[in-house]
Design an enzyme around this catalytic site. Structure first.
Site, mmCIF file in Angstrom:
data_model
loop_
_atom_site.group_PDB
_atom_site.id
_atom_site.type_symbol
_atom_site.label_atom_id
_atom_site.label_comp_id
_atom_site.label_asym_id
_atom_site.label_seq_id
_atom_site.Cartn_x
_atom_site.Cartn_y
_atom_site.Cartn_z
ATOM 1 N N SER A 139 0.845 -1.192 0.000
ATOM 2 C CA SER A 139 0.000 0.000 0.000
ATOM 3 C C SER A 139 0.877 1.237 0.000
ATOM 4 O O SER A 139 2.022 1.199 0.471
ATOM 5 C CB SER A 139 -0.896 0.011 1.237
ATOM 6 O OG SER A 139 -1.526 1.266 1.406
ATOM 7 N N TYR A 152 -2.840 -1.458 10.276
ATOM 8 C CA TYR A 152 -2.732 -1.623 8.821
ATOM 9 C C TYR A 152 -1.430 -0.993 8.314
ATOM 10 O O TYR A 152 -0.733 -1.580 7.478
ATOM 11 C CB TYR A 152 -3.939 -0.984 8.151
ATOM 12 C CG TYR A 152 -3.999 -1.154 6.654
ATOM 13 C CD1 TYR A 152 -4.562 -2.300 6.091
ATOM 14 C CD2 TYR A 152 -3.526 -0.168 5.789
ATOM 15 C CE1 TYR A 152 -4.634 -2.460 4.709
ATOM 16 C CE2 TYR A 152 -3.594 -0.323 4.414
ATOM 17 C CZ TYR A 152 -4.151 -1.463 3.882
ATOM 18 O OH TYR A 152 -4.220 -1.620 2.515
#
Length: 262
Positions: A139, A152
């Site tokens: 990401s 995350y």
């Protein structure tokens, strides 16, 4: 990387980036296998793409991964591409003491541990193929910790570090290692968020996957759109600015929660 006639296993293939990968890789002529935790979602995907092979499996479970390997290696010995896509992103206030350790660990297991364990389980099989590939989905948050999603952020930074190390260790093998690096993408990952992201800052999922597939075909180690290149530069020259931009979202969430409770 040749995609036509390849056999591709995609974790988390029933929604978001995973589902779009199913669509576009099917168009490329690949044979697709997908995993998902929920039987109904797997059935819906199978209805949309009848040629797809489905396996109910949770990457956060070591037992599920072992069982998946036994089934896939037996039924599809030609498997040569693994895409670790399954993900879980939640907005978390670390001062919320109602969060259990099991709850926190579930996010780590889905995003980081699951990726590592899937690679470890399937790597001996892939090393036997004439050409093979591993694609790990990280990401843009790997370059800029997002305070509203701390677990995350940590997990995706871990995926990036692990992928880089894996690529170096496999540099003299037939297994190519790719990192798919999405920015914010319009998927159901944000459905439960208290504050929805600005759609102008989000990339369409079909465009992101198109970038990834084009990069795979050209053997680009990092499958990234232009927005990620900007984030990479900004993370080097103005890291505090990026951190503060992300932190504003957490402040908004806390303020909204405070107003709701009053």
């Amino acid at each position: 990387m040749e995609l036509r006639n390849s056999t591709v296993l995609i974790t988390g293939g029933t929604s978001g980036i995973g589902l779009e990968l199913v669509k576009q890789l099917t168009e490329q002529g690949a044979n697709i296998l997908i995993t998902g935790r929920h039987a109904d979602a797997l059935k819906k995907t199978k209805a949309m793409f009848p040629k797809v092979h489905t396996f109910q499996s949770d990457v956060g479970s070591l037992q599920d991964i072992q069982q998946l390997y036994r089934e896939v290696s037996l039924q599809f010995p030609e498997l040569n591409i693994l895409i670790n896509n399954a993900g879980l992103m939640r907005l978390i206030d670390l001062m919320d003491h109602t969060l259990s350790l099991d709850d926190i660990n579930r996010e780590i297991a889905t995003n980081l541990t699951g990726t590592i364990q899937m690679v470890q389980q399937f790597l001996p099989h892939l090393l036997k193929k004439k050409t093979a590939a591993i694609v790990n989905v990280s990401s843009g948050i790997a370059f800029m910790a997002y305070s509203a999603a701390p677990v995350y952020s940590a997990a995706k930074a871990g995926v990036r570090a692990y992928t880089q190390a894996l690529r170096l260790q496999l540099e003299h093998t037939n297994v190519k290692v790719f990192e798919m690096i999405p920015p914010g993408v319009k998927t159901n990952l944000q459905n439960d968020w208290a504050i929805q992201p600005d759609p102008r800052m989000m990339m369409d999922v079909d465009k992101m996957v198109r970038v990834a597939i084009t990069g795979l075909q050209k053997d680009k180690p990092e499958l990234e759109p232009a927005m990620i290149k900007v984030i990479k530069v900004a993370s080097r020259i103005a890291p505090k600015l990026l951190l503060n931009m992300g932190h504003k979202e957490l402040k908004k969430i806390k303020e909204q929660t405070k107003n709701t409770q009053q």
